[in-house]
Every structure is written in structure tokens, then in C-alpha cells.
Design a protein around this motif. Sequence first.
Motif: not given
Length: 314
Positions: A2-28
Motif C-alpha cells: 500500500n503506497a498510501l501513508v497518512q499525512d499530518a492533516s489526517g489525509g492520505s498521500r501516495d508516496v510512490v506517485a509523489a516520488s514519480a511526479v517529482e522525478d517527472f518534473y526533474k526530467i522536464l
Amino acid sequence: MNALVQDASGGSRDVVAASAVEDFYKILISYMDPELRATFTPTASGELQPEVRRIAQDQPLENAAFYQELQVPYLTAVLSGARQPSAKLLDGATARKQLEELCASSDVFRRHARALHALHWKKKWPVLNSYLEDQRAVDRSQELYAAFDRLQVHLRAQQEAARDSERTVRFDALLSKLEGLRDWALTRKLYWATRLYSHLTLEWMPKLRSRLADAEGTEAVGRELRSYSALLAILEETDRNPRGLTFHEAFLETVRAFTFATTLPRYTDYRGNPERFSEAVDGLFTEFKQRYTHSGIVEIELALHQWGREVAAR
């Protein structure tokens, strides 16, 4: 997994997707004109990690053309949110829309989004590499034939149980594409992808009806849908089947067919006017698209893009 982790606000965040998006913008940024990069992103070096660089340079000329087309709308969207008074002069909304449209129509984006997502899944769960190495090394053709025979029997039973021409069409389409999926699995030795797809079709989906009966179950199904979709894409190692559907696409199609045929009818009554049922389903998917298009979840956004193309082709 499960790539979802709970964030500080109590919501969930997909850490795998976040890392992929970060690298996408680095490539850009790495493909950005040096003058633009130095002026507007001075803290970004444009350097990439070796595994990300391999993805970024898989087709250099095509990639450069795509990312350089993104650079101006990307900078406009980012800078429009700055605190300087001049930021008001930038049309961030139009820039973001242009970014979305360019990505939605690009094979480069599709290829890199999948590759980056797979990269970070394998970083988080290295055991996936063992499954990939095993299915590459061992010929299990007979087991694959047997698995597809079981799938055909199951889907045909689902088709017969639908008892409605509109719903039956969806299972007809899946059955007609099963041979192409089988040949895809045999050619590429996709044993573990086949095992996972078989498990999902024969065991996971029949339980959806009861699990979708309450909010907690629906939320769990959503998490699993995201994870299983990602795993199938990783186990295939490519997103193009020249003979038809990939396992990732077939899974989403099977979920749609099952939902259309068994779950949604429990909450509807369109006797005497069945075409309204199809309209209702399209309405549900439209609302889902509006809610999740900007979710940052690569699998969902790619699936929504695929669904949009199918609707446009009707």
C-alpha cells in the motif's frame, strides 16, 4: 503493498506517485533551455539520478521535443503562484490546462509516467524484482494456457449471468480480447502478471458486491484497485500490447464490466428504459473523472485518459 501513508492533516498521500511526479518534473527541468533554467529555476541543477536518466533518455529526440514544449506552460503555472505582484499577470489556469492537454496526448508522458511509477514501486518493494526475474527465466507455457482456459470459463459464466444485452456486450468484448491477452502473456512469459490477473478476476472481483456495501469497504476497494493496477503494469514491464489489451487495461475493463453487470443494478430501476442505465454509468465515470483527474495518482490518471479516448470513439 500500500503506497498510501497518512499525512499530518489526517489525509492520505501516495508516496510512490509523489516520488514519480517529482522525478517527472526533474526530467522536464533537465530538458529545459539552459537560459530559462538558470533564470527561473536557479536552484535546480538539471542533474538526474542514473536510473531516472535512463528513463529520460530512452528516446532523446522525441523526449526533447515533448519536454521543451512543456517548459513555458510549466514555468507559467509555477510562477503564477508567486507572491510578487507581477504574478497576477500570468494566466496560470490556462497554462495548467495546456500542460494537461499536452501530457494527455503524449506517448512520451505515458511511457515515462509508467516507468517512473514502476521505478519507485520497485525501490519501495525490492521483492518485485525477484518476481520479474523469475518470470523472465522460466518457461511456464502450459500453466499459462490452463490459466486462460479457467478465465474463459469464468468470464463466459459472467456473461450468461448478465441477462441483459447492454451488460453482455462488455463481457463479449473481454472474451474477444482474451486470446490476444493470452498470446501477449505467452510471448513475453508473463507468468506472474497472469497469476495476479487470474486471482483478481476469479477471487477478488466476485467479493466486490458485499465489500461495496459500506463506506469503509468502498475505501478499501479503492486502495486495492490502485495497488493492483500498479502491480500489473510493473509485472508487464511495458504498456503496449500490439495484439490488444495489456493486463493492466484488461483488469480495468473487467472491473467496469463486473461493476456494470452486478453492482450498479442493485441500486437502480430502469425497467422499460434501459438506455438510461448506460447514461447513469457514464455519469458516474464523468464525476469520478472530475474528482480524480488532478489526483497525482498515475494509474488513475492514465486510466481516465484511456476511458476518455474510448468515449470519444463511440
